[in-house]
Design a protein around this motif. Structure first.
Motif: not given
Length: 334
Positions: A64-70, A307-311, A313-320
């Protein structure tokens, strides 16, 4: 040349289809590489399992520290990777049969099935029939593998399944998982209507003070013995199955397969209204809809947070949202 001629429109449609196909193939290729990566990470975790849970926790924090956006390298997901690698020691299997479906399909399979053979069989059916994750879960919970493979009925598998769904490609591209209800194709709906016409339906009114909710899986097929002894393994063609279908907060449709007379004592009954309400909530997959708060709902069907599925989904909504804003901008620029 007229831009609204059939020839031109056919050319445009053909090119659009080629673009969609190329996008999907590219995404499948990326998905394959992602699954191979997850498998490799899982192998490393398993090789160092003697280091304990702290190893996985530290690994998640350092990634997470090296790839904060993942969002795919949480402690929970890393443990799924380890489970994935343990279940499938041979990487060649991952690159072939298993690479055609999404990671979240695999999470469902790791949660729901106990052995590698069953996991592979369901993965192949997902790829073959285009099942969404929700359809996959529904098929697992209905015991499709046990009925079709263990009962040696594979030969008529095609004739017993609904027509192939088309959601897998869309989920592989975006994995929306929001309002991902089981889709009813036209032929499935027509078949259901024909069956329902043969049943003796009665309208049941809710008792005073009771409101019927509905859900993302509203048609309920019951094997019913008593209010504490029932399951959702009934069927449209299974004699004595009870079929429930809420149609409003105060009304639901009820039928008992193979029984022509109406069931007495259901209308305005407080006991039956509470029981039907309980069944509707227990049968829900992810969502319950109601005109008022439903007391004790979480006790009947506990909310499970991933939490993984929630995050995701949030990413998918933002992309949409970004994609559609860009599409609107291009449209206005034309």
């Amino acid at each position: 040349m007229l831009m609204n001629s059939n020839e031109y429109l056919n050319i445009v449609e053909s090119i659009k289809q080629e673009i969609r196909t190329a996008q999907y193939r590219a995404t499948v290729s990326v998905n394959r590489k992602l699954l191979v990566l997850y498998h490799s990470i899982g192998e490393v975790i398993n090789e160092h399992k003697t280091w304990g849970n702290k190893f996985v926790e530290n690994l998640a924090a350092d990634i997470k520290m090296s790839f904060p956006d993942t969002t795919g390298y949480s402690v929970r997901n890393l443990k799924y990777m380890a489970k994935f690698a343990l279940r499938f020691p041979e990487k060649e299997i991952v690159q072939a049969a298993l690479a055609q479906i999404t990671w979240y399909h695999h999470i469902a399979l790791m949660d729901k099935v106990k052995n590698a053979d069953e996991h592979i069989w369901y993965a192949e059916q997902v790829a073959k029939n285009g099942w969404s994750r929700n359809v996959l879960v529904h098929q697992i919970e209905s015991g499709l593998y046990q009925r079709q493979v263990l009962a040696e009925k594979v030969s008529n598998f095609e004739s017993r399944l609904p027509s192939p769904q088309s959601e897998l490609a869309a989920q592989t591209m975006k994995d929306p998982y929001i309002f991902d209800f089981i889709p009813f194709k036209e032929d499935m709906l027509t078949s259901t209507v024909k069956v329902s016409e043969r049943l003796n339906w009665q309208v049941v009114h809710a008792a005073d003070g009771i409101s019927f909710p509905t859900s993302d899986d509203p048609v309920i097929c019951l094997n019913y013995n008593s209010e504490r002894d029932y399951d959702f393994g009934g069927g449209w063609g299974k004699k004595h199955s009870n079929i429930l279908m809420p149609i409003s907060p105060k009304l639901l449709l009820f039928s008992k397969v193979g029984v022509k007379r109406k069931m007495s004592g259901l209308d305005y009954s407080l006991a039956y209204s509470k029981l039907f309400r309980e069944m509707i909530i227990r049968h829900a997959h992810r969502y319950v809809y109601a005109d008022r708060p439903q007391k004790g709902m979480l006790a009947l069907n506990a909310r499970v947070v991933n939490r993984d599925i929630y995050e995701y989904e949030q990413q998918s909504i933002a992309g949409w949202h970004i994609e559609n804003v860009e599409a609107e901008r291009r449209l206005l620029d034309c």
